[in-house]
Design an enzyme around this catalytic site. Structure first.
Site, mmCIF file in Angstrom:
data_model
loop_
_atom_site.group_PDB
_atom_site.id
_atom_site.type_symbol
_atom_site.label_atom_id
_atom_site.label_comp_id
_atom_site.label_asym_id
_atom_site.label_seq_id
_atom_site.Cartn_x
_atom_site.Cartn_y
_atom_site.Cartn_z
ATOM 1 N N GLY A 17 0.807 -1.208 0.000
ATOM 2 C CA GLY A 17 0.000 0.000 0.000
ATOM 3 C C GLY A 17 0.841 1.259 0.000
ATOM 4 O O GLY A 17 1.991 1.263 0.439
ATOM 5 N N THR A 18 0.241 2.334 -0.489
ATOM 6 C CA THR A 18 0.891 3.648 -0.496
ATOM 7 C C THR A 18 -0.125 4.678 -0.960
ATOM 8 O O THR A 18 -1.221 4.330 -1.402
ATOM 9 C CB THR A 18 2.110 3.654 -1.442
ATOM 10 O OG1 THR A 18 2.834 4.864 -1.284
ATOM 11 C CG2 THR A 18 1.671 3.545 -2.895
ATOM 12 N N THR A 19 0.233 5.936 -0.875
ATOM 13 C CA THR A 19 -0.554 7.009 -1.485
ATOM 14 C C THR A 19 0.405 8.031 -2.070
ATOM 15 O O THR A 19 1.275 8.552 -1.359
ATOM 16 C CB THR A 19 -1.463 7.715 -0.468
ATOM 17 O OG1 THR A 19 -2.305 6.745 0.171
ATOM 18 C CG2 THR A 19 -2.341 8.746 -1.165
ATOM 19 N N LYS A 50 9.421 8.145 -0.916
ATOM 20 C CA LYS A 50 8.880 7.634 -2.172
ATOM 21 C C LYS A 50 8.989 8.643 -3.318
ATOM 22 O O LYS A 50 8.466 8.404 -4.399
ATOM 23 C CB LYS A 50 7.419 7.220 -1.978
ATOM 24 C CG LYS A 50 7.235 6.168 -0.893
ATOM 25 C CD LYS A 50 5.777 5.874 -0.640
ATOM 26 C CE LYS A 50 5.609 4.902 0.527
ATOM 27 N NZ LYS A 50 4.194 4.641 0.853
#
EC number: 3.4.25.1
Length: 225
Positions: A17-19, A50
């Site tokens: 997961g990430t945003t 990131k």
């Protein structure tokens, strides 16, 4: 030889997961990301960066497999350094994005990599290119990706607008990441942003304890444990 089965961990899909969010504004682009690297329920790193520079005027946001996206960014950094040394000039944002797209597309069966390439150059000004898991590249005014993005599409569609000021754009991406962190269990940690204009690059770091709570959340000082 035994056959692969439920006990074979190499055959179990891993949820990551990430945003990540990027937007143009009047004079530049802003990239933003959370900092949580997860593998299923296990959080491997709470402070991952990131947002990776490909060169002075072009950065990329990484989602998917951390190893895959780091490998792509490393190769592209090398190719860009060679290109700029030969041409004695900065690379264009579109050329940098095309290098990323080529690597992602040619290895789409082996990599899990969704990237956003953004920057500013004298030819096209502020530009953002979204490169999905299959290697398709699209130029967009703003975009987002990662597991947390599904929670903020409504907010982004309602609040994004063209020709925002730098301050408005920075507030927009910060709120996007903040809301994604609040509702997506796979996003979290701190917020990092990078602003790119013709005048250069500015980084901002917002630690987790300084991220305001969202509606329905307890303030940090009221939480137990």
């Amino acid at each position: 030889m035994g056959q692969d089965g439920p006990g074979d961990l190499t055959m179990v899909p891993v949820s990551m997961g990430t945003t990540i969010v990027a937007t143009t504004f009047n004079g530049g682009v802003i990239l933003a990301a959370d900092s949580r690297t997860s593998s299923g329920a296990y959080i491997g790193n709470r402070a991952t960066d990131k947002i990776t520079p490909l060169c002075d005027n072009v950065y990329c946001l990484r989602s998917g497999s951390a190893a895959d996206t780091q490998a792509i960014a490393g190769y592209v950094q090398h190719f860009i350094a060679q290109h700029q040394a030969e041409e004695n000039d900065r690379i264009s944002v579109k050329t940098a994005a095309t290098l990323v797209r080529t690597l992602a597309y040619n290895n789409k069966d082996n990599l899990s990599a969704g990237l956003i390439v953004a920057g500013w150059d004298k030819h096209g000004g502020e530009q953002i290119y979204s490169i999905n898991l299959g290697g398709t590249m699209t130029q967009v005014p703003f975009t987002m990706s990662g597991s947390g993005s599904t929670y903020i599409y409504g907010y982004a569609d309602k609040n994004w607008r063209p020709n925002m000021t730098q301050e408005e754009a920075h507030d927009f991406v910060q709120r996007c990441i903040r809301y994604a962190i609040a509702w997506d269990a796979s996003s979290g940690g701190c917020i990092r942003t990078v602003t790119i204009t013709k005048d250069g690059v500015k980084r901002v770091f917002i630690p987790g304890e300084e991220i305001p709570p969202c509606f329905g959340e307890l303030p940090r000082e009221a939480r137990v444990g």
